[in-house]
Design an enzyme around this catalytic site. Structure first.
Site, PDB file in Angstrom:
ATOM      1  N   ASP A   1      -0.013   5.804  -1.204  1.00  0.00           N
ATOM      2  CA  ASP A   1      -0.987   6.750  -0.599  1.00  0.00           C
ATOM      3  C   ASP A   1      -2.516   6.299  -0.459  1.00  0.00           C
ATOM      4  O   ASP A   1      -3.108   5.717  -0.984  1.00  0.00           O
ATOM      5  CB  ASP A   1      -1.165   7.705  -2.087  1.00  0.00           C
ATOM      6  CG  ASP A   1       0.035   7.972  -2.680  1.00  0.00           C
ATOM      7  OD1 ASP A   1       1.138   7.415  -2.338  1.00  0.00           O
ATOM      8  OD2 ASP A   1       0.066   8.591  -3.739  1.00  0.00           O
TER       9      ASP A   1
ATOM     10  N   MET B   1       0.825  -1.032   0.088  1.00  0.00           N
ATOM     11  CA  MET B   1       0.014  -0.144   0.119  1.00  0.00           C
ATOM     12  C   MET B   1       0.977   1.325   0.060  1.00  0.00           C
ATOM     13  O   MET B   1       1.819   1.499   0.807  1.00  0.00           O
ATOM     14  CB  MET B   1      -0.831  -0.101   1.176  1.00  0.00           C
ATOM     15  CG  MET B   1      -1.577   1.482   1.568  1.00  0.00           C
ATOM     16  SD  MET B   1      -2.728   1.192   2.914  1.00  0.00           S
ATOM     17  CE  MET B   1      -1.561   1.628   4.158  1.00  0.00           C
TER      18      MET B   1
ATOM     19  N   ARG C   1      -0.426  14.309 -12.408  1.00  0.00           N
ATOM     20  CA  ARG C   1      -1.210  13.350 -11.645  1.00  0.00           C
ATOM     21  C   ARG C   1      -1.728  13.939 -10.460  1.00  0.00           C
ATOM     22  O   ARG C   1      -1.727  15.132 -10.069  1.00  0.00           O
ATOM     23  CB  ARG C   1      -0.327  12.201 -11.491  1.00  0.00           C
ATOM     24  CG  ARG C   1       0.982  12.637 -10.710  1.00  0.00           C
ATOM     25  CD  ARG C   1       1.585  11.324 -10.480  1.00  0.00           C
ATOM     26  NE  ARG C   1       2.662  11.224  -9.783  1.00  0.00           N
ATOM     27  CZ  ARG C   1       4.023  11.428 -10.168  1.00  0.00           C
ATOM     28  NH1 ARG C   1       4.347  11.376 -11.480  1.00  0.00           N
ATOM     29  NH2 ARG C   1       5.220  11.496  -9.395  1.00  0.00           N
ATOM     30  N   ASP C   2      -2.685  12.677  -9.937  1.00  0.00           N
ATOM     31  CA  ASP C   2      -3.154  12.833  -8.413  1.00  0.00           C
ATOM     32  C   ASP C   2      -4.219  14.007  -8.426  1.00  0.00           C
ATOM     33  O   ASP C   2      -4.403  14.937  -7.624  1.00  0.00           O
ATOM     34  CB  ASP C   2      -2.218  13.406  -7.482  1.00  0.00           C
ATOM     35  CG  ASP C   2      -0.870  11.996  -7.511  1.00  0.00           C
ATOM     36  OD1 ASP C   2      -1.197  11.045  -8.126  1.00  0.00           O
ATOM     37  OD2 ASP C   2       0.150  12.516  -7.023  1.00  0.00           O
TER      38      ASP C   2
ATOM     39  N   GLU D   1       3.547  16.196  -5.634  1.00  0.00           N
ATOM     40  CA  GLU D   1       2.535  15.293  -5.834  1.00  0.00           C
ATOM     41  C   GLU D   1       1.165  15.399  -4.903  1.00  0.00           C
ATOM     42  O   GLU D   1       1.509  16.164  -3.956  1.00  0.00           O
ATOM     43  CB  GLU D   1       3.205  13.635  -5.533  1.00  0.00           C
ATOM     44  CG  GLU D   1       4.288  13.461  -6.242  1.00  0.00           C
ATOM     45  CD  GLU D   1       5.065  12.068  -5.969  1.00  0.00           C
ATOM     46  OE1 GLU D   1       5.402  11.457  -7.112  1.00  0.00           O
ATOM     47  OE2 GLU D   1       5.099  11.586  -4.885  1.00  0.00           O
TER      48      GLU D   1
HETATM   49  C1  FRU Z   1       2.773   9.363  -4.407  1.00  0.00           C
HETATM   50  C2  FRU Z   1       2.867   8.635  -5.920  1.00  0.00           C
HETATM   51  C3  FRU Z   1       1.769   9.704  -6.697  1.00  0.00           C
HETATM   52  C4  FRU Z   1       1.303   8.552  -7.621  1.00  0.00           C
HETATM   53  C5  FRU Z   1       1.161   7.154  -6.711  1.00  0.00           C
HETATM   54  C6  FRU Z   1       1.557   6.006  -7.460  1.00  0.00           C
HETATM   55  O1  FRU Z   1       3.386   8.641  -3.651  1.00  0.00           O
HETATM   56  O2  FRU Z   1       3.866   9.015  -6.667  1.00  0.00           O
HETATM   57  O3  FRU Z   1       2.062  10.744  -7.107  1.00  0.00           O
HETATM   58  O4  FRU Z   1      -0.115   8.733  -7.947  1.00  0.00           O
HETATM   59  O5  FRU Z   1       2.410   7.583  -5.563  1.00  0.00           O
HETATM   60  O6  FRU Z   1       1.551   4.942  -6.721  1.00  0.00           O
END
Ligand code: FRU
Length: 592
Positions: free
Chosen positions: A163, A161, A282-283, A334
């Site tokens: 984020d 696991m 992303r994100d 991120e």
């Molecule tokens: C942050 C990250 C995010 C990405 C995800 C991929 O820890 O790098 O930017 O969406 O993990 O698992």
């Protein structure tokens, strides 16, 4: 003559041994095909096929084929020489059909006996131990054999696991939903899915089925959920809409909706909804924008945050960007978040932009940076100086922190991933890797210099973990400590009878609190793990109150007034059973 016979017999036996066909479970046949390809043909009679994993083995690429069509793919470190743990391959969706697992092995493995000698060896995949130990069953049981499994922090049932994703609170059922970056096929990063857990109290979690699985647009990276109360997206009133990054050849934003309260999601057939030429894009964090009466999406793009807006959650228009020249830029930005908070003791409100960054954290690796400012509905403006760096937590293990959508009473409740990309894949757990912090309520206060800072306090749900008072430090506990300001440093020590210890120090001359985990137990799995983390006290007091949340592999320290928090992992070989405070008093509470 006799010698010849023995020689010939030996050759026959050796030949037989080298092509031993392991007995696979009923209904499975195996064909090794060509140089690196193995086909398992399965007529499933039970739900799960257990796949034996060896973490030191390279990833095999597996295609799942039904009726001649590739329905999904994943990677797994199928065990070659020894088995670390097994992971389940769920055959439920394919019952009554024939499944082909088309496995592509890398031709070469690194020579594990000489890890520093990167010479490759070419193993014989026919002899891999995984074939010997594959089993089918109707239940996949993970006995909790691991000493460092947290007891009141969220952990995945098994597998990897990172984020926390898509967190929302459902006021009707009173349930907190937590999705997370999840690898169902091993305890190292890969195959990103959205795993799912629910809780009524933020401490006891029930594992749910995977909520969003990879598709041809990519694996499912981080994102957020909103409750679409009015049905703006056209999927009905109160649909739960998830936004995530599809990661493959590029990163693009997609959405999925749930009409069963977040249990199962259907992907929108117009995906992706937002693309760009930036490689790190992303994100998505989506919030309701009260200023403009629309939805706003904040996206992390390399070293800035971009803002987009939409009326229907499907069509997104670029509004603005923030970041150039502000704060720390030693890594990629991120997992953003954006919310409004009232400055404590006033009616004045300010906006906070969370910006997780990796690397670039104050003690190396990942950390959560934030900016305080104003948001006019289109643009975020920071009120701090450009060089100012503010951190939501001053430990090494607090990353990808975001907040719950729709938390009760307008609270801003945050959760962080309790690890650090420097060593997250190496920490000494096996069947699962990583845990989340306790839930924390965020506020806003002014420090002694008049600077606005985010206050971090254990949420009331986390504080409810406090059980009976006790005088023994159990492996897991909440400890409340009072330390009078003095000339000499005050040292707080957690220790076990093996001499392993975590020491925390109030240094009143320097006006700092620090935590030293260099002798905390197992530390050698990464050169970046042994560390001392330090935080300025921010507000001067006569007496400092400190709350420690101690679980099987973590110590979270909270200033009693919410001025700062510090979160660090620890892996003691035996639980700490002693506490000492050089000047001050303490109370130990059992965990309920
Ligand atoms: C942050 C990250 C995010 C990405 C995800 C991929 O820890 O790098 O930017 O969406 O993990 O698992």
């Amino acid at each position: 003559m006799k010698q010849n016979l023995i020689k010939q017999l030996t050759i026959i036996v050796l030949t037989l041994l080298s092509v031993t066909v392991y007995a696979l479970p009923k209904g499975i046949t195996m064909n090794h095909s060509g140089e690196f390809n193995t086909l398992l043909t399965i007529n499933p009679t039970e739900r799960y096929l257990s796949l034996p994993i060896e973490e030191a083995a390279p990833e095999a690429f597996i295609r799942v084929i039904i009726d001649g069509v590739q329905v999904t793919t994943f990677n797994a470190r199928l065990a070659a020489d020894s088995i670390d743990y097994v992971v389940p391959f769920d055959m439920q969706p394919y019952m009554g059909k024939q499944i082909i697992l088309d496995i592509h092995f890398p031709l070469y493995h690194y020579n594990k006996k000489h890890p520093y000698n990167k010479t490759a060896i070419r193993p014989d995949r026919r002899k891999f131990i995984c074939w010997k130990e594959m089993q089918t069953s109707d239940r996949f049981v993970v006995h909790n054999r691991e000493q460092w499994r947290s007891t009141y922090h969220h952990t995945p049932f098994y597998g990897w696991m990172n984020d926390p994703n898509g967190m929302f609170y459902d006021a009707l059922s009173g349930l907190w939903h937590l999705y997370y970056q999840f690898n169902p096929y091993g305890s190292r990063w890969g195959n990103m899915n959205w795993g799912h857990s629910i809780s009524a109290d933020l401490r006891h979690w029930t594992e749910q089925d995977v909520a969003i699985a990879p598709d041809a647009l990519g694996t499912i990276f981080s994102g957020s959920c909103v409750i679409d109360k009015r049905g703006d997206a056209g999927f009905g009133k109160n649909a739960i809409i998830a936004f995530y990054t599809g990661a493959d050849q590029s990163q693009k934003q997609s959405m999925a909706y749930s009409v069963d309260g977040g249990k199962t999601f259907v992907k929108y057939d117009g995906n992706p909804v937002l693309t760009d030429t930036t490689p790190d894009f992303r994100d998505p964090k989506v919030i309701w924008n009260t200023k403009k009466g629309c939805w706003t999406m904040v996206l992390a793009c390399q070293q800035e945050m971009r803002f987009y807006s939409s009326q229907d959650l499907k069509t997104w228009h670029y509004d603005s960007r923030f970041g150039e020249g502000y704060g720390n830029h030693s890594g990629v930005w991120e997992c953003p978040d954006l919310f409004e908070l009232t400055i404590e003791g006033t009616n004045e409100k300010k906006w906070v932009l969370l910006c997780n960054i990796n690397p670039g954290g104050p003690f190396g690796g990942s950390a959560t940076q934030y900016f305080v400012g104003d948001f006019d509905g289109t643009t975020f403006t920071c009120v701090d100086g450009k060089e100012e760096q503010k951190w939501l937590d001053y430990g090494k293990d607090h990353y990808a922190t975001v907040t719950w959508h729709n938390a009760p009473q307008g609270r801003v409740v945050a959760l962080g991933w309790m690890s650090n990309w420097q060593y997250a894949n190496e920490v000494p757990t096996k069947q699962f890797r990583s845990q989340n912090t306790i839930a924390r309520d965020l506020g806003l206060y002014r420090d002694d210099k008049g600077e606005l800072r985010v206050a971090v306090r254990p949420s009331s749900e986390s504080l409810a973990a406090k059980g009976k008072l006790t005088d023994k430090l159990n492996p897991t506990a909440v400890v409340e400590i009072e330390v009078p300001a003095a000339k000499k440093n005050t040292v707080i020590t957690l220790s076990n009878d093996r001499g392993e210890q975590v020491t925390m120090t109030y240094n009143f001359k320097k006006q700092t609190f620090s935590m030293d985990r260099r002798k905390s137990g197992k530390t050698s799995f990464s050169k970046d793990f042994p560390a001392v983390t330090v935080v300025p006290l921010f507000v001067t007091r006569d007496t400092y109150r400190l709350t420690l949340f101690i679980d099987n592999c973590s110590v979270e320290a909270f200033d009693g007034n919410g001025a700062w928090s510090m979160t660090n992992l620890v892996f003691p070989n035996k639980p700490y059973n002693n506490i000492s405070v050089s000047n001050g008093s303490y109370k130990i509470y059992e965990i309920r």
